[in-house]
Design a protein around this motif. Sequence first.
Motif, PDB file in Angstrom:
ATOM      1  N   SER A   1       1.096  -1.476   0.173  1.00  0.00           N
ATOM      2  CA  SER A   1       0.055  -0.345  -0.005  1.00  0.00           C
ATOM      3  C   SER A   1       1.067   1.547   0.410  1.00  0.00           C
ATOM      4  CB  SER A   1      -0.906   0.341   1.255  1.00  0.00           C
ATOM      5  OG  SER A   1      -0.109   0.336   2.483  1.00  0.00           O
ATOM      6  N   VAL A   2       0.205   2.099  -0.193  1.00  0.00           N
ATOM      7  CA  VAL A   2       0.445   3.583  -0.134  1.00  0.00           C
ATOM      8  C   VAL A   2       1.274   4.279   1.309  1.00  0.00           C
ATOM      9  CG1 VAL A   2       0.653   4.449  -2.528  1.00  0.00           C
ATOM     10  CG2 VAL A   2      -0.948   5.012  -0.679  1.00  0.00           C
ATOM     11  N   GLY A   3       2.002   4.777   0.748  1.00  0.00           N
ATOM     12  CA  GLY A   3       2.332   5.916   2.816  1.00  0.00           C
ATOM     13  C   GLY A   3       2.543   4.953   3.317  1.00  0.00           C
ATOM     14  N   GLY A   4       2.979   6.279   4.353  1.00  0.00           N
ATOM     15  CA  GLY A   4       4.383   5.151   6.085  1.00  0.00           C
ATOM     16  C   GLY A   4       3.906   4.557   6.295  1.00  0.00           C
ATOM     17  N   ASN A   5       3.936   3.868   6.683  1.00  0.00           N
ATOM     18  CA  ASN A   5       4.014   2.351   7.349  1.00  0.00           C
ATOM     19  C   ASN A   5       5.170   1.588   8.069  1.00  0.00           C
ATOM     20  OD1 ASN A   5       1.673   2.320   5.202  1.00  0.00           O
ATOM     21  ND2 ASN A   5       2.143   0.077   4.036  1.00  0.00           N
ATOM     22  N   GLY A   6       6.385   2.494   7.558  1.00  0.00           N
ATOM     23  CA  GLY A   6       7.380   2.509   8.681  1.00  0.00           C
ATOM     24  C   GLY A   6       8.735   1.096   8.250  1.00  0.00           C
TER      25      GLY A   6
END
Length: 351
Positions: free
Chosen positions: A73-78
Amino acid sequence: MTPALNAKDGVSVRLIEKVWFKNHQAKYWLVPLLLPITGLFYLISLVRRLAFRLGLLKSYKVAAPVIVVGNISVGGNGKTPVVIHLVELAKTLGLKPGVISRGYGSQADIYPYLLDEKSTSYQAGDEPLLIYQRCNIPVVIGADRVANAEKLIEHGCNIVISDDGLQHYRLQRDLELVIIDAKRLFGNGLLLPAGPLREGTWRLKEADLIIYNGNNSDHTKQLVSKPLFMTLAGCELIQVTTGEKMLLPDFIQQWQIVNAIAGIGEPQRFFDTLQTLGFDLATQQGFIDHKNFTVNDFVEFKADLPLLMTEKDAVKCRGFAQKNWWYLPVSAQFSEQDKDVLIQSINSFKV
């Protein structure tokens, strides 16, 4: 207080994220509008994967093991804290790790670009510069991850860690780690742009290890039999320009009320962390991920209160930071059992 977002930073981005992750009412018109593009995205992705599997598109194996740390997925996941954790583990095992990255937003004169002590976030991008400064290991950026990896090997690295690049099938990998935000999970479950997914959840079954940032065990059991879990923890604050360090309890004793900013994939995660640590947020401002900050972005903050930010933001603010600007470095924390799984995975590459 809900983090604000300046109109110049793209309100549309925040709206689509609300549709993806927060069940916003705009989904009733925006998702149907985007579904035809999602169908096209799926077709292109499917054809591309098949082309690599059938050998129509060539993939390359470099002369060192490759670990890919990515997400679906997009975005900050760590991902970045996991990359840093793997680098440190590899060092303790006697390996010479290096990191490759796309270098989102970078403006280097030539690629592949090997970072050095003079590199700026403008040249290298924020996350690669953060990794280089934190770990003091070779970091190479560029769109051609095969060329990036080969450049690392030329500089003596015997294990390559890729920050993102799960869908970059041109570079063969020996180990895949998928990082998932346990709070946001997969949003509405749709592929881009109607949803936040680059690939469907079926992709998790092909990865070697699944790491959840946070704990949502009820959901994970439905998809992954033996996931790993991590948390992000920090114990000190560091002044942005001088590098002065203060332990969190000492800092909070002096300044419990603070301002905060975050230009990351999920700004609210940072604000929640600060409040959990015991801070009261007078003002908090969320910006788009990879935001290129200027001094004008900070004119509304009160000078009599400290301004706290993420380490990723700090690497872009050192040129104009004030003496009361501090950042919170965080590290990935694993149970001993899960840490052993990572060590065994890396150890399998040692000759």
